[in-house]
Design a protein around this motif. Structure first.
Motif, PDB file in Angstrom:
ATOM      1  N   ILE A 297       0.815  -1.217   0.000  1.00 53.45           N
ATOM      2  CA  ILE A 297       0.000   0.000   0.000  1.00 53.45           C
ATOM      3  C   ILE A 297       0.848   1.266   0.000  1.00 53.45           C
ATOM      4  O   ILE A 297       0.461   2.283  -0.596  1.00 53.45           O
ATOM      5  N   GLU A 298       2.019   1.233   0.618  1.00 48.50           N
ATOM      6  CA  GLU A 298       2.878   2.418   0.631  1.00 48.50           C
ATOM      7  C   GLU A 298       3.320   2.786  -0.777  1.00 48.50           C
ATOM      8  O   GLU A 298       3.486   3.965  -1.086  1.00 48.50           O
ATOM      9  N   ARG A 299       3.490   1.786  -1.632  1.00 49.89           N
ATOM     10  CA  ARG A 299       3.881   2.078  -3.009  1.00 49.89           C
ATOM     11  C   ARG A 299       2.731   2.732  -3.774  1.00 49.89           C
ATOM     12  O   ARG A 299       2.959   3.620  -4.601  1.00 49.89           O
ATOM     13  N   LEU A 300       1.507   2.311  -3.496  1.00 48.43           N
ATOM     14  CA  LEU A 300       0.354   2.960  -4.129  1.00 48.43           C
ATOM     15  C   LEU A 300       0.303   4.437  -3.761  1.00 48.43           C
ATOM     16  O   LEU A 300       0.033   5.301  -4.608  1.00 48.43           O
ATOM     17  N   LYS A 301       0.573   4.728  -2.494  1.00 50.36           N
ATOM     18  CA  LYS A 301       0.586   6.130  -2.055  1.00 50.36           C
ATOM     19  C   LYS A 301       1.676   6.909  -2.782  1.00 50.36           C
ATOM     20  O   LYS A 301       1.432   8.028  -3.268  1.00 50.36           O
ATOM     21  N   GLU A 302       2.875   6.353  -2.829  1.00 50.60           N
ATOM     22  CA  GLU A 302       3.999   7.046  -3.471  1.00 50.60           C
ATOM     23  C   GLU A 302       3.684   7.365  -4.930  1.00 50.60           C
ATOM     24  O   GLU A 302       3.940   8.479  -5.407  1.00 50.60           O
ATOM     25  N   LEU A 303       3.124   6.399  -5.633  1.00 49.47           N
ATOM     26  CA  LEU A 303       2.822   6.594  -7.041  1.00 49.47           C
ATOM     27  C   LEU A 303       1.713   7.621  -7.245  1.00 49.47           C
ATOM     28  O   LEU A 303       1.779   8.452  -8.165  1.00 49.47           O
ATOM     29  N   ALA A 304       0.689   7.567  -6.404  1.00 49.61           N
ATOM     30  CA  ALA A 304      -0.402   8.545  -6.507  1.00 49.61           C
ATOM     31  C   ALA A 304       0.115   9.958  -6.279  1.00 49.61           C
ATOM     32  O   ALA A 304      -0.267  10.902  -6.993  1.00 49.61           O
ATOM     33  N   ILE A 305       0.993  10.118  -5.305  1.00 54.69           N
ATOM     34  CA  ILE A 305       1.548  11.444  -5.016  1.00 54.69           C
ATOM     35  C   ILE A 305       2.411  11.924  -6.181  1.00 54.69           C
ATOM     36  O   ILE A 305       2.325  13.089  -6.593  1.00 54.69           O
ATOM     37  N   LYS A 306       3.236  11.051  -6.729  1.00 51.81           N
ATOM     38  CA  LYS A 306       4.071  11.425  -7.870  1.00 51.81           C
ATOM     39  C   LYS A 306       3.220  11.937  -9.027  1.00 51.81           C
ATOM     40  O   LYS A 306       3.546  12.943  -9.664  1.00 51.81           O
ATOM     41  N   GLN A 307       2.143  11.230  -9.300  1.00 47.48           N
ATOM     42  CA  GLN A 307       1.304  11.613 -10.432  1.00 47.48           C
ATOM     43  C   GLN A 307       0.619  12.955 -10.180  1.00 47.48           C
ATOM     44  O   GLN A 307       0.520  13.790 -11.090  1.00 47.48           O
ATOM     45  N   MET A 308       0.168  13.185  -8.964  1.00 43.62           N
ATOM     46  CA  MET A 308      -0.459  14.475  -8.654  1.00 43.62           C
ATOM     47  C   MET A 308       0.563  15.606  -8.636  1.00 43.62           C
ATOM     48  O   MET A 308       0.265  16.733  -9.032  1.00 43.62           O
ATOM     49  N   GLN A 309       1.763  15.316  -8.173  1.00 40.80           N
ATOM     50  CA  GLN A 309       2.811  16.336  -8.201  1.00 40.80           C
ATOM     51  C   GLN A 309       3.121  16.775  -9.622  1.00 40.80           C
ATOM     52  O   GLN A 309       3.541  17.916  -9.850  1.00 40.80           O
ATOM     53  N   ALA A 310       2.878  15.880 -10.572  1.00 40.18           N
ATOM     54  CA  ALA A 310       3.078  16.221 -11.986  1.00 40.18           C
ATOM     55  C   ALA A 310       1.854  16.902 -12.584  1.00 40.18           C
ATOM     56  O   ALA A 310       1.821  17.190 -13.780  1.00 40.18           O
ATOM     57  N   GLY A 311       0.837  17.143 -11.752  1.00 37.70           N
ATOM     58  CA  GLY A 311      -0.333  17.883 -12.197  1.00 37.70           C
ATOM     59  C   GLY A 311      -1.472  17.049 -12.719  1.00 37.70           C
ATOM     60  O   GLY A 311      -2.401  17.568 -13.348  1.00 37.70           O
ATOM     61  N   GLU A 312      -1.464  15.732 -12.428  1.00 38.96           N
ATOM     62  CA  GLU A 312      -2.480  14.847 -12.987  1.00 38.96           C
ATOM     63  C   GLU A 312      -3.251  14.120 -11.891  1.00 38.96           C
ATOM     64  O   GLU A 312      -2.663  13.600 -10.936  1.00 38.96           O
ATOM     65  N   THR A 313      -4.569  14.086 -12.029  1.00 36.37           N
ATOM     66  CA  THR A 313      -5.418  13.403 -11.064  1.00 36.37           C
ATOM     67  C   THR A 313      -5.244  11.884 -11.164  1.00 36.37           C
ATOM     68  O   THR A 313      -4.662  11.374 -12.124  1.00 36.37           O
ATOM     69  N   VAL A 314      -5.781  11.158 -10.172  1.00 37.57           N
ATOM     70  CA  VAL A 314      -5.555   9.708 -10.076  1.00 37.57           C
ATOM     71  C   VAL A 314      -6.883   8.972  -9.889  1.00 37.57           C
ATOM     72  O   VAL A 314      -7.603   9.211  -8.912  1.00 37.57           O
ATOM     73  N   TRP A 315      -7.201   8.078 -10.816  1.00 38.12           N
ATOM     74  CA  TRP A 315      -8.343   7.166 -10.698  1.00 38.12           C
ATOM     75  C   TRP A 315      -8.014   6.132  -9.623  1.00 38.12           C
ATOM     76  O   TRP A 315      -6.926   5.564  -9.614  1.00 38.12           O
TER      77      TRP A 315
END
Length: 439
Positions: A297-315
């Motif tokens: 689950i920690e990896r899911l969080k890391e990836l979601a944050i990376k994508q939002m930091q790049a300006g993109e929402t996460v499904w």
């Protein structure tokens, strides 16, 4: 005790109840207020709507009385990109347009599953599952990606919602009954050694009927349309004679093939760093099957944050009914304490909840923000598709505990994965049965 309940048992139960003085108080409280009200222990002091990272988004959509959250969430990602690029804050894409093709394609996929299971008896669990879900409005991320790639998208004004797209139960009942009957006829054809041409003709004839039924319910999809919208600066964006596919290809940069589903489950038999797919599930014959890479689950969080930091929402896929307040828009991991009310122990880990169907992937929403404190996420901003009358104008706040316990899947651009993770995702997936908890 593995025998019938007798009077002696009942007397013992009553005697045990009377041993604790506060039982009468709790009985009155639960009787008059309800279980959830008494069990609620949540303080919203740490779940205000301020986030250290917050993407600019518009008004939320409303799926009404339908199960199309997966489709709404995908189109939310797309319209957020469009709104940012073309400065049209509350632009909305037509969910009904893709709903039409989803139900049409699912009928064809049903016939495919009937053919593939025709050698099995009707009592087989796989056959029962195929007929149970002959045609409904549920789905996964990949379903929506398949639809967009094949059919494109249109603005909401081109094909607006109908009564049936917003209230799907009546249509689902009729189309499923029709398909089940035709499924039985198809099994009979195969049992009687019908040739490929006879089977193909049977399906084509009945798919024409499905198309007609869908047109009655949702309207007929357009082949061409004119784009005319006004941006936030009052300038008109206009183009004549677009097709749904040319509109998507010209006005959207998102390459749907770049996105992968990262899931989280620690159930026995589902190892981390392995990929999985689900048998009999899908919506379009010949298109990409749903595929998941299982990660902590920690990896899911890391990836979601990376994508939002790049300006993109996460499904993301989740179990929205657990530990949540719909009206207030609160998702908190320890929102209700039922154990304290009833003096019991109901604590189960995530894997056990899935194994026993206490937990399920019941909903899809979109992550649009996160609050990070000391390099750790504390809360997340969530865009739902239940309209503006719930939460903060449709937006929910989710604490990090809820993410850990009730988030099961995030959809991430492959560019945020490591080379090793991409290799893992590209491996041949392990096939899970259609009744698996992650289905």
């Amino acid at each position: 005790m593995n025998k019938e309940i007798n009077n002696q048992n009942l007397s013992k139960f009553k005697s045990d109840l009377q041993q604790t003085a506060q039982n009468e108080v709790l009985k009155n409280a639960v009787n008059n207020l309800g279980v959830k009200k008494v069990a609620q222990q949540f303080s919203d002091s740490h779940l205000d709507d301020t986030f250290s990272l917050e993407l600019e988004t518009g008004s939320v959509s409303n799926q009404k009385r339908s199960g199309r959250c997966w489709l709404f969430s995908t189109l939310t990602n797309l319209r957020t990109e469009f709104a940012k690029e073309y400065k049209v804050k509350d632009f909305e894409l037509s969910q009904n347009y893709l709903s039409f093709y989803d139900r049409l394609e699912k009928a064809n996929f049903f016939f495919k599953n009937v053919i593939e299971t025709a050698h099995l008896p009707k009592t087989d669990r796989k056959v029962a599952l195929v007929f149970q879900y002959a045609n409904d409005d549920g789905g996964q991320w990949q379903y929506s990606a398949n639809l967009v790639k094949k059919y494109g998208v249109v603005p909401s004004y081109v094909m607006p919602e109908t009564y049936n797209s917003e209230n799907t139960s009546e249509f689902s009942s009729v189309i499923s009954t029709f398909l089940r009957k035709k499924g039985i006829e198809l099994r009979s054809l195969i049992a009687n050694k019908a040739n490929d041409e006879e089977i193909s003709n049977f399906i084509a004839e009945n798919m024409s009927e499905v198309y007609r039924i869908c047109v009655y319910a949702f309207g007929e999809p357009v082949q061409n349309f004119d784009l005319m919208i006004r941006d936030d600066d009052k300038k008109i964006i206009e183009e004549k004679n677009l097709t749904p596919k040319s509109f998507f290809e010209k006005y959207f940069d998102m390459n749907l093939d770049d996105y992968v589903s990262i899931m989280n489950t620690s159930q026995e038999g589902k190892e981390f760093n392995k990929t999985y797919t689900i048998e009999t599930q899908g919506n379009i014959v010949g298109m990409t099957d749903e595929k998941f890479l299982n990660k902590p689950i920690e990896r899911l969080k890391e990836l979601a944050i990376k994508q939002m930091q790049a300006g993109e929402t996460v499904w993301f896929g989740n179990d929205v009914g657990a530990q949540s307040l719909r009206k207030e828009g609160v998702l908190a991991g320890e929102l209700f304490n039922y154990d304290a009310v009833f003096d019991i122990d109901t604590n189960m880990n995530k894997a056990n909840r899935l194994d026993t169907r206490e937990g399920e992937v019941s909903h899809a929403m979109v992550l649009t923000g996160v609050n990070i404190d000391n390099e750790k996420p504390t809360k997340w901003k969530v865009e739902n598709s239940w309209g503006e009358k719930v939460g903060n104008k449709g937006y929910f706040v989710m604490d990090d505990k809820w993410f850990e316990e009730f988030v099961y899947e995030v959809v991430i651009n492959k560019k945020y994965l490591t080379d090793e993770e991409i290799e893992q995702f590209n491996e041949e997936p392990i096939v899970l049965p259609g009744w698996d908890a992650m289905a």
